[in-house]
Design a protein around this motif. Sequence first.
Motif, PDB file in Angstrom:
ATOM      1  N   PHE A 202      -2.379 -17.549  19.894  1.00 56.33           N
ATOM      2  CA  PHE A 202      -2.958 -16.224  20.124  1.00 56.33           C
ATOM      3  C   PHE A 202      -1.912 -15.133  19.913  1.00 56.33           C
ATOM      4  CE2 PHE A 202      -3.995 -12.619  22.852  1.00 56.33           C
ATOM      5  CZ  PHE A 202      -5.287 -12.351  22.458  1.00 56.33           C
TER       6      PHE A 202
ATOM      7  N   CYS B 209      -4.554 -12.488  28.083  1.00 56.07           N
ATOM      8  CA  CYS B 209      -5.208 -13.746  27.709  1.00 56.07           C
ATOM      9  C   CYS B 209      -4.823 -14.865  28.674  1.00 56.07           C
ATOM     10  CB  CYS B 209      -4.841 -14.106  26.278  1.00 56.07           C
ATOM     11  SG  CYS B 209      -5.654 -15.598  25.671  1.00 56.07           S
TER      12      CYS B 209
ATOM     13  N   THR C  84      -2.121 -12.331  17.042  1.00 55.06           N
ATOM     14  CA  THR C  84      -2.192 -10.932  17.460  1.00 55.06           C
ATOM     15  C   THR C  84      -1.055 -10.127  16.845  1.00 55.06           C
ATOM     16  OG1 THR C  84      -3.181 -11.635  19.548  1.00 55.06           O
ATOM     17  CG2 THR C  84      -2.335  -9.414  19.470  1.00 55.06           C
TER      18      THR C  84
ATOM     19  N   THR D 160      -1.318 -11.029  25.070  1.00 60.30           N
ATOM     20  CA  THR D 160      -1.135 -12.438  25.392  1.00 60.30           C
ATOM     21  C   THR D 160      -1.077 -12.640  26.906  1.00 60.30           C
ATOM     22  OG1 THR D 160       0.038 -12.772  23.310  1.00 60.30           O
ATOM     23  CG2 THR D 160       0.320 -14.460  24.987  1.00 60.30           C
TER      24      THR D 160
END
Length: 90
Positions: free
Chosen positions: A17, A38, A21, A35
């Motif tokens: 991720f 997330c 990103t 992150t």
Amino acid sequence: MYAPRVFVSMLGALAVFAIATYWLGGSLSSALFKTAICAVLLQAGYFGGVLYLVWKESRSRNVNKNASARSEEPEKLPVSPFKGSEPFNR
């Protein structure tokens, strides 16, 4: 669940991720911030899943307990005779 596997899987997903990103946005600070968000969402989802599993197990145990309480005779467990090879029967 095996805890090290969960942590490694979570870190792997967060790394993918973060890389995606950063590649899409080009900003390191923005990628790290997203992150972190997330990671919090992953932990909240994991916690919710564990709560759901505990609730489901508790509910099934209560249903089984109520069903056995309604029966007129207590549950009989089979009893086998002691065998001479068992250590406490010497």
